[in-house]
Motif scaffolding. Structure first.
Motif, mmCIF file in Angstrom:
data_model
loop_
_atom_site.group_PDB
_atom_site.id
_atom_site.type_symbol
_atom_site.label_atom_id
_atom_site.label_comp_id
_atom_site.label_asym_id
_atom_site.label_seq_id
_atom_site.Cartn_x
_atom_site.Cartn_y
_atom_site.Cartn_z
ATOM 1 N N ASN A 217 43.646 42.080 35.430
ATOM 2 C CA ASN A 217 42.399 41.638 34.794
ATOM 3 C C ASN A 217 42.600 40.320 34.069
ATOM 4 N N ALA A 218 43.703 40.237 33.313
ATOM 5 C CA ALA A 218 43.952 39.022 32.524
ATOM 6 C C ALA A 218 43.967 37.797 33.447
ATOM 7 N N LEU A 219 44.632 37.934 34.588
ATOM 8 C CA LEU A 219 44.692 36.801 35.527
ATOM 9 C C LEU A 219 43.310 36.535 36.129
ATOM 10 N N LYS A 220 42.606 37.644 36.435
ATOM 11 C CA LYS A 220 41.304 37.517 37.098
ATOM 12 C C LYS A 220 40.297 36.796 36.206
ATOM 13 N N PHE A 221 40.359 37.080 34.893
ATOM 14 C CA PHE A 221 39.339 36.522 34.000
ATOM 15 C C PHE A 221 39.832 35.305 33.209
ATOM 16 N N ASN B 245 32.865 49.572 24.357
ATOM 17 C CA ASN B 245 32.636 50.458 25.510
ATOM 18 C C ASN B 245 33.238 49.938 26.813
ATOM 19 N N ILE B 246 34.072 48.911 26.691
ATOM 20 C CA ILE B 246 34.598 48.282 27.908
ATOM 21 C C ILE B 246 35.533 49.236 28.680
ATOM 22 N N PHE B 247 36.033 50.281 27.974
ATOM 23 C CA PHE B 247 36.921 51.235 28.652
ATOM 24 C C PHE B 247 36.137 52.326 29.389
ATOM 25 N N PHE C 48 32.631 51.904 35.029
ATOM 26 C CA PHE C 48 31.630 50.977 35.565
ATOM 27 C C PHE C 48 31.091 49.984 34.532
ATOM 28 N N GLN C 49 31.837 49.731 33.449
ATOM 29 C CA GLN C 49 31.406 48.737 32.467
ATOM 30 C C GLN C 49 31.951 47.388 32.884
ATOM 31 N N GLN C 50 31.057 46.462 33.132
ATOM 32 C CA GLN C 50 31.505 45.101 33.413
ATOM 33 C C GLN C 50 30.689 44.184 32.526
ATOM 34 N N ARG D 7 38.132 33.973 29.427
ATOM 35 C CA ARG D 7 36.737 33.865 28.975
ATOM 36 C C ARG D 7 36.409 34.795 27.808
ATOM 37 N N GLY D 8 37.208 35.818 27.587
ATOM 38 C CA GLY D 8 36.966 36.729 26.454
ATOM 39 C C GLY D 8 35.876 37.745 26.753
ATOM 40 N N ILE D 9 35.734 38.679 25.808
ATOM 41 C CA ILE D 9 34.746 39.756 25.960
ATOM 42 C C ILE D 9 33.895 39.754 24.692
ATOM 43 N N PRO D 10 32.559 39.744 24.802
ATOM 44 C CA PRO D 10 31.731 39.771 23.589
ATOM 45 C C PRO D 10 32.092 40.974 22.717
ATOM 46 N N ARG E 258 43.242 40.061 24.114
ATOM 47 C CA ARG E 258 44.540 40.738 24.038
ATOM 48 C C ARG E 258 44.290 42.229 24.187
ATOM 49 N N PHE E 259 44.814 42.803 25.276
ATOM 50 C CA PHE E 259 44.794 44.257 25.429
ATOM 51 C C PHE E 259 46.147 44.773 24.960
ATOM 52 N N TRP E 260 46.148 45.862 24.227
ATOM 53 C CA TRP E 260 47.418 46.436 23.768
ATOM 54 C C TRP E 260 47.426 47.943 24.023
ATOM 55 N N GLY F 174 34.615 40.923 42.147
ATOM 56 C CA GLY F 174 34.967 41.944 43.139
ATOM 57 C C GLY F 174 35.616 43.198 42.602
ATOM 58 N N GLY F 175 35.552 43.420 41.284
ATOM 59 C CA GLY F 175 36.152 44.652 40.744
ATOM 60 C C GLY F 175 35.217 45.839 40.910
ATOM 61 N N SER F 176 35.758 47.014 40.637
ATOM 62 C CA SER F 176 34.943 48.218 40.765
ATOM 63 C C SER F 176 34.516 48.740 39.398
ATOM 64 N N GLY F 177 35.033 48.159 38.319
ATOM 65 C CA GLY F 177 34.673 48.639 36.978
ATOM 66 C C GLY F 177 35.362 49.938 36.622
ATOM 67 N N LEU F 178 36.428 50.266 37.339
ATOM 68 C CA LEU F 178 37.119 51.529 37.058
ATOM 69 C C LEU F 178 38.488 51.321 36.412
ATOM 70 N N GLY F 179 39.000 50.080 36.515
ATOM 71 C CA GLY F 179 40.380 49.810 36.089
ATOM 72 C C GLY F 179 40.661 50.224 34.652
ATOM 73 N N LEU F 180 39.804 49.777 33.711
ATOM 74 C CA LEU F 180 40.083 50.072 32.304
ATOM 75 C C LEU F 180 39.870 51.554 31.997
ATOM 76 N N ALA F 181 38.930 52.179 32.715
ATOM 77 C CA ALA F 181 38.732 53.633 32.523
ATOM 78 C C ALA F 181 40.002 54.375 32.925
#
Ligand code: ADP
Length: 643
Positions: free
Chosen positions: A396-400, A442-444, A447-449, A433-436, A489-491, A458-465
């Protein structure tokens, strides 16, 4: 049974409002504009709800009418509500003193409607069977008629013995028992006998009828498993209210249990459905990816090599989506398992790096992984799940991130006396780009994008879940800090045990070199699918290993009797005889090939299938799509165990 309602109200408009209200509640209503004909009406019909206006034409006002009705036989407990205007000066105490049950202002018609609905609910017929024990025949008869009027089926007995015999063979929704009874079994002993039973029968609600109404007695009854009690002399109206409440509650609990079971079953069906879809998709994917993998190793020009790489990546992405969906369903069913195996954190991170570095280079992004000095070589945990967490977060980090860098930090907090498990702390920091802020919470979720741009990647919105599911199942925590336009920063933290470095596997992703000579392995490929036979056959040809093909388990058993083999690559689901049955009968055959090495090659990615393979005696397990490297790795293991 419809409720009969009587309204006495002088205002025509108000009568019309009430008429509509009663008809909406499904009540049969009689509306009077004065008290003149009241007496005749009450003599002819019994009403179970009465509504009185305060000022009614005729000789009595609302309060006087209420007093008059209360004195009539059968109207002691009937709800009587008073309708007042806001300027009315009737005090509440006056109204309640006159026998009014509740007071409604004329502009509170919505409240009156809700009150009516509850009244109907409380007075609807109850379905159920009651076991009633009372040795006084006259009391028994009068109570029975009350109970039966509410719709209940009542089996009445005069002794505990007779009641117990009936209880043993029938289902009852409630037991109503006198405590003092003639004979061997008193009411209390009956309670004891019932509460010793397991299952639903032992949970039946019990109401005791007691002659001694003192607090010690009451507490004793409740402690012995009685749900409620009434004191003598018994008031039938009180009994009915208590019976109704208990039966309703129990029926509600039963209903909820059934609904729960249905939901659970639906979940299981969904999981089984997804598992079978996953199986069906993996089978052709094994063909596609296996063939692409074989072609890739041939001499190709760089253009074709690139195209093949893209095709491979797309196929692998498809497999990962199916895996994600399956994983999330498993988590919903509480069937998500974190394995405890040797875990080499640096090798896993190196693997992730190898997979994602080309993407970082292509997009000119900096990409580093750093370990703290305390990072041990070997921990205990689930390597596959940790790989998934890192792949998703770093991917994700690379993608965004369009410009700048992605930095991964891995730190290990060693165990202490108080804290016997160490903690792996991971952080993935990007300059993207960051996340508001509002979406960070609720990003986890599934299907939250963040926006259309995220969807277009091209993601499915399932990765963080998936990441959250894994981390939580592991007993760790995960979170995100982000600044819009500056980076994210995801930790995560994962509790892990330290492990001694000895005889652990190397988990690096380097290319496997076969440890065996082609002629050292004689392989039997048991596979019903033509394309998969072609793929596996080609891989074995590349290794110069000779092989024979059997199209199902039965043919395999026949061949084992005729030829010498030292390794079987066994598909699991096949017609005639599947791989499980074939493997089990090989292990129980007491023939020379009884200990032959068996590797399962199956399109099922379910953990249960994997366990089943080991249970029936197979030695190793490869989930399709099987790539060349993985097959070589498994064959190397087989070769080492054979030699
Ligand atoms: P996917 O990446 O497949 O869309 P994920 O569940 O992995 O699904 O991520 C959900 C969403 O979170 C992404 O669509 C994106 O909007 C946002 N997101 C995740 N990681 C980052 C990140 N490092 N930077 C910015 N946004 C991110």
């Amino acid at each position: 049974m419809t409720s009969n309602v009587l309204a006495v109200e002088g205002s025509k408009t108000q009568r019309a409002v009430l008429e509509r209200l009663f008809s909406m509640a499904g009540m049969s209503a009689k509306l009077l504009d004065s008290t003149e004909s009241l007496q005749q009406v009450l003599e002819k019909t019994h009403f179970d709800f009465i509504c009185l206006g305060m000022h009614i034409p005729g000789s009595m006002n609302g309060l006087e009418t209420c007093r008059f009705i209360r004195d009539l036989p059968g109207y002691q407990y009937t709800p009587i509500v008073l309708l007042t205007t806001s300027d009315a000066n009737t005090t509440q105490s006056e109204a309640f003193g006159a026998g009014v049950t509740d007071i409604f202002n004329r502009n509170e018609m919505a409240e009156l409607a809700a009150y009516l609905t509850r009244h109907i609910e409380r007075h609807r017929q109850i379905e159920g069977r009651v076991l009633y024990i009372e040795d006084s025949v006259s009391q028994q008869l009068s109570m029975m008629s009350f109970l039966e009027e509410t719709g209940l089926q009542v089996d009445a007995f005069e002794s505990g013995e007779a009641a117990w015999r009936a209880f043993e063979i029938n289902h009852y929704d409630l037991v109503l028992t006198d405590i003092v009874l003639p004979g061997e079994i008193s009411g209390l002993q009956l309670v004891h006998k019932i509460r010793r039973l397991g299952g639903e029968k032992g949970d039946v609600p019990i109401i005791a009828i007691t002659g001694y109404d003192d607090s010690v007695r009451r507490i004793e009854l409740l402690q012995r498993g009685v749900n409620d009690y009434v004191s003598k002399p018994v008031l039938p109206h009180e009994v009915i209210v208590r019976v109704r409440t208990l039966i309703n509650n129990c029926q509600l609990i039963t209903q909820l249990k059934q609904q729960n079971e249905t939901v659970e079953q639906q979940g299981k069906n969904q999981l089984a459905f997804l598992a079978s879809i996953s199986h069906d998709v993996r089978t052709p994917l094994n063909g596609i990816l296996g063939i692409l993998d074989l072609i890739r190793s041939d001499d190709l020009n760089s253009q074709h090599q690139k195209l093949l790489d893209v095709a491979m990546q797309s196929g692998e992405h498809l497999v990962s989506i199916i895996d994600d969906v399956l994983d999330l369903s498993r988590a919903e069913m509480d069937e998500f398992v974190i394995e405890q195996q040797p875990l080499q954190i640096k090798n896993i991170a190196r693997n992730v790096m190898q997979n994602l570095k080309p993407e970082a280079d292509r997009r000119s992004l900096g990409f580093t992984v750093q370990y703290s000095n305390t990072m041990p070589d070997l921990l205990r945990g689930d390597p596959k799940r940790l790989y998934q967490v890192l792949m998703n977060l770093i991917g994700n980090a690379l993608k965004f991130t369009d410009k700048g860098r992605v930095d991964v930090d891995l730190d290990f907090i060693p165990p202490t006396l108080d804290q016997p498990l160490g903690v792996l702390k991971g952080s993935v920091q990007d300059t993207g780009r960051g996340i508001p802020q509002v979406q960070c919470e609720n990003i986890f979720n599934k299907f939250q994008q963040v926006d259309a741009v995220a969807r277009s990647k091209g993601g499915s919105g399932l990765g963080l879940a998936i990441v959250r599911t894994i981390v939580e199942a592991w007993g760790g925590t995960v979170g995100v800090d982000s600044r819009l336009g500056e980076g994210t920063r995801f930790w995560f933290t994962l509790p892990m045990e330290l492990m001694e470095v000895k005889d652990h596997q190397d988990l690096t992703g380097h290319h496997e070199t076969p440890l065996f000579q082609g002629d050292e392995l004689k392989v039997l490929v048991v596979e019903d699918n033509d394309i998969n036979r072609l793929v596996t056959g080609n891989m074995l040809d590349r290794l110069s290993v000779s092989y024979t093909i059997a199209e199902n388990g039965q043919v395999a058993l026949d061949m084992l009797d005729q030829q010498d083999f030292n390794l079987i690559l066994m598909d699991c689901q096949m017609p005639v005889m599947d791989g499980y049955e074939a493997s089990a009968s090989i292990r129980h055959s007491q023939k020379p090939y009884e200990n032959i090495y068996i590797i399962a090659l199956t399109a099922s990615a379910m953990m249960e299938e994997e366990r089943k393979c080991y249970r029936v005696g197979m030695n190793d397990f490869l989930a399709k799509p099987v790539l060349f490297d993985n097959l070589v790795k498994a064959m190397n293991k087989a070769y080492q165990s054979l030699s």
